[in-house]
Design a protein around this motif. Structure first.
Motif, PDB file in Angstrom:
ATOM      1  N   THR A  91       0.819  -1.210   0.000  1.00 54.47           N
ATOM      2  CA  THR A  91       0.000   0.000   0.000  1.00 54.47           C
ATOM      3  C   THR A  91       0.854   1.263   0.000  1.00 54.47           C
ATOM      4  O   THR A  91       0.392   2.323  -0.418  1.00 54.47           O
ATOM      5  CB  THR A  91      -0.952   0.055   1.205  1.00 54.47           C
ATOM      6  N   HIS A  92       2.101   1.149   0.484  1.00 56.15           N
ATOM      7  CA  HIS A  92       3.066   2.247   0.416  1.00 56.15           C
ATOM      8  C   HIS A  92       4.437   1.677   0.766  1.00 56.15           C
ATOM      9  O   HIS A  92       4.564   0.473   0.979  1.00 56.15           O
ATOM     10  CB  HIS A  92       2.672   3.411   1.329  1.00 56.15           C
ATOM     11  N   PHE A  93       5.447   2.524   0.842  1.00 53.76           N
ATOM     12  CA  PHE A  93       6.811   2.017   0.924  1.00 53.76           C
ATOM     13  C   PHE A  93       7.341   1.816   2.339  1.00 53.76           C
ATOM     14  O   PHE A  93       8.444   1.290   2.513  1.00 53.76           O
ATOM     15  CB  PHE A  93       7.767   2.943   0.151  1.00 53.76           C
ATOM     16  N   HIS A  94       6.613   2.213   3.367  1.00 51.32           N
ATOM     17  CA  HIS A  94       7.145   2.144   4.727  1.00 51.32           C
ATOM     18  C   HIS A  94       7.453   0.714   5.151  1.00 51.32           C
ATOM     19  O   HIS A  94       6.712  -0.220   4.849  1.00 51.32           O
ATOM     20  CB  HIS A  94       6.174   2.777   5.724  1.00 51.32           C
ATOM     21  N   PHE A  95       8.517   0.590   5.919  1.00 51.85           N
ATOM     22  CA  PHE A  95       9.074  -0.703   6.313  1.00 51.85           C
ATOM     23  C   PHE A  95       8.080  -1.635   6.987  1.00 51.85           C
ATOM     24  O   PHE A  95       8.122  -2.849   6.785  1.00 51.85           O
ATOM     25  CB  PHE A  95      10.274  -0.490   7.250  1.00 51.85           C
ATOM     26  N   ASP A  96       7.165  -1.089   7.797  1.00 51.39           N
ATOM     27  CA  ASP A  96       6.262  -1.971   8.548  1.00 51.39           C
ATOM     28  C   ASP A  96       5.148  -2.535   7.677  1.00 51.39           C
ATOM     29  O   ASP A  96       4.344  -3.345   8.140  1.00 51.39           O
ATOM     30  CB  ASP A  96       5.683  -1.253   9.769  1.00 51.39           C
ATOM     31  N   HIS A  97       5.112  -2.124   6.407  1.00 50.19           N
ATOM     32  CA  HIS A  97       4.150  -2.655   5.444  1.00 50.19           C
ATOM     33  C   HIS A  97       4.823  -3.371   4.279  1.00 50.19           C
ATOM     34  O   HIS A  97       4.160  -4.137   3.584  1.00 50.19           O
ATOM     35  CB  HIS A  97       3.280  -1.524   4.875  1.00 50.19           C
ATOM     36  N   ALA A  98       6.109  -3.117   4.058  1.00 46.19           N
ATOM     37  CA  ALA A  98       6.744  -3.595   2.827  1.00 46.19           C
ATOM     38  C   ALA A  98       8.022  -4.400   3.037  1.00 46.19           C
ATOM     39  O   ALA A  98       8.543  -4.961   2.071  1.00 46.19           O
ATOM     40  CB  ALA A  98       7.047  -2.404   1.911  1.00 46.19           C
ATOM     41  N   ASP A  99       8.546  -4.480   4.246  1.00 49.54           N
ATOM     42  CA  ASP A  99       9.826  -5.168   4.422  1.00 49.54           C
ATOM     43  C   ASP A  99       9.737  -6.673   4.182  1.00 49.54           C
ATOM     44  O   ASP A  99      10.755  -7.322   3.946  1.00 49.54           O
ATOM     45  CB  ASP A  99      10.391  -4.898   5.823  1.00 49.54           C
ATOM     46  N   GLY A 100       8.526  -7.235   4.242  1.00 46.97           N
ATOM     47  CA  GLY A 100       8.372  -8.634   3.874  1.00 46.97           C
ATOM     48  C   GLY A 100       8.769  -8.909   2.432  1.00 46.97           C
ATOM     49  O   GLY A 100       9.050 -10.062   2.067  1.00 46.97           O
ATOM     50  N   ASN A 101       8.825  -7.852   1.595  1.00 51.45           N
ATOM     51  CA  ASN A 101       9.323  -7.981   0.226  1.00 51.45           C
ATOM     52  C   ASN A 101      10.698  -8.633   0.179  1.00 51.45           C
ATOM     53  O   ASN A 101      11.038  -9.330  -0.784  1.00 51.45           O
ATOM     54  CB  ASN A 101       9.469  -6.596  -0.433  1.00 51.45           C
ATOM     55  N   LEU A 102      11.497  -8.376   1.221  1.00 46.93           N
ATOM     56  CA  LEU A 102      12.872  -8.873   1.239  1.00 46.93           C
ATOM     57  C   LEU A 102      12.930 -10.390   1.252  1.00 46.93           C
ATOM     58  O   LEU A 102      13.921 -10.986   0.820  1.00 46.93           O
ATOM     59  CB  LEU A 102      13.604  -8.304   2.459  1.00 46.93           C
ATOM     60  N   VAL A 103      11.865 -11.023   1.737  1.00 48.40           N
ATOM     61  CA  VAL A 103      11.761 -12.481   1.714  1.00 48.40           C
ATOM     62  C   VAL A 103      10.934 -12.943   0.523  1.00 48.40           C
ATOM     63  O   VAL A 103      11.333 -13.844  -0.220  1.00 48.40           O
ATOM     64  CB  VAL A 103      11.139 -13.010   3.026  1.00 48.40           C
ATOM     65  N   LEU A 104       9.779 -12.321   0.332  1.00 42.45           N
ATOM     66  CA  LEU A 104       8.849 -12.796  -0.695  1.00 42.45           C
ATOM     67  C   LEU A 104       9.379 -12.592  -2.113  1.00 42.45           C
ATOM     68  O   LEU A 104       9.207 -13.463  -2.977  1.00 42.45           O
ATOM     69  CB  LEU A 104       7.503 -12.088  -0.532  1.00 42.45           C
ATOM     70  N   GLY A 105      10.003 -11.445  -2.365  1.00 46.97           N
ATOM     71  CA  GLY A 105      10.513 -11.173  -3.710  1.00 46.97           C
ATOM     72  C   GLY A 105      11.503 -12.223  -4.193  1.00 46.97           C
ATOM     73  O   GLY A 105      11.322 -12.811  -5.267  1.00 46.97           O
TER      74      GLY A 105
END
Length: 300
Positions: free
Chosen positions: A94-108
């Motif tokens: 929904t936006h770039f902040h770490f508490d919403h997007a840092d899971g990208n580091l695993v999922l991507g």
């Protein structure tokens, strides 16, 4: 303030933490289990550490909205499987902040397709500083395999698990790259941190956010939904469109009060002393950061 990539609290808790007494971030992630609330057949909201996650689970696979932190991803994945899903096929930020997007580091790196508004992807390609007023958070650039590979400007649509899913952007709001995600078949919308149901919103004024932008974004969403829509906030309890309307009314009143004070030449200290949020403080909490970031966004 933060050094380790995974050492985070959800933004709502960071706002409440003093720089002199920070909790053990890793410990909170380690001890928190993921819980869920069903919104309808095949649509759930997951709660853990960080922003609320919407999860569409069905015959076509799994699509989630926001992905919290790397340490929470195994727990998110386990909850999805418990609810009948398999691998996570798509993750929308929904936006770039770490508490919403840092899971990208695993999922991507694991092959999940990552999706965001174009401006959010751009923010994730560089180093960012998030000013919480009582402290600042350095959010390092994401590696290429953790960046969204699918982006949109104003609108895009998924046809997934039997319903249209619309991603909408109404201009800068909480940040410069927010997305609302509307599950049309379930009549539900995930608002990200544009709608904070756990306190006053955090306005990332240094990264494109503004109080006026949050109001306009919420008004745009209200035009897309109806009285029966379930509204999922970035933080806090699941709500409805009436709660979102009340939120807009509150923020509009506060905006007008601050604007009048600014027009009269008031400093930030004078705005705080005037208590333009007084009737909501008992319910919403300390307005100090909110007033600081609102004033900043309105005087640039």
């Amino acid at each position: 303030m933060y050094v380790l990539r995974h050492s985070y609290l959800p933004l709502a808790l960071l706002l409440a933490a003093s720089a002199a007494a920070q909790p053990n971030f890793e410990e909170q992630i380690a001890v928190t289990e993921v819980t869920s609330q069903q919104l309808g057949e095949g649509l759930h909201v997951l709660f853990g550490v960080g922003g609320a996650i919407a999860a569409s689970i069905g015959d076509q696979g799994v699509l989630i909205v926001d992905d919290q932190f790397p340490g929470m991803v195994p727990k998110i994945r386990a909850k999805v499987r418990e609810l009948g899903g398999g691998d996570i096929d798509f993750a929308i930020n929904t936006h770039f902040h770490f508490d919403h997007a840092d899971g990208n580091l695993v999922l991507g790196p694991e092959g999940t397709w990552l999706v965001s508004q174009e401006n959010s992807r751009e923010k994730l390609t560089g180093d960012n500083v998030i000013n919480l007023v009582n402290q600042t958070i350095d959010q390092p650039a994401y590696p290429d395999d953790a960046l969204p590979s699918i982006t949109f400007e104003r609108h895009m649509r998924f046809h997934f698990n039997g319903e249209p899913i619309d991603l909408l952007h109404f201009g800068p709001a909480h940040t410069e790259g927010d997305a609302a995600v509307v599950f049309r078949g379930h009549n539900a919308v995930h608002m990200g941190d544009v709608f904070n149901n756990a306190g006053y919103p955090f306005i990332d004024a240094d990264n494109g956010g503004s109080l006026a932008g949050i109001i306009a974004f919420c008004q745009g969403v209200l035009e897309e939904i109806d009285a029966n829509t379930v509204v999922v906030p970035g933080h806090g309890a699941i709500a409805d469109s009436a709660a979102l309307e009340d939120y807009v009314s509150m923020l509009s009143t506060i905006h007008d009060r601050i604007a009048a004070l600014i027009t009269s030449g008031a400093s930030l200290e004078q705005v705080v002393a005037a208590r333009p949020t007084a009737e909501w403080d008992e319910e919403r909490g300390d307005p100090a950061s909110f007033l600081n970031r609102s004033y900043t966004s309105m005087t640039r």
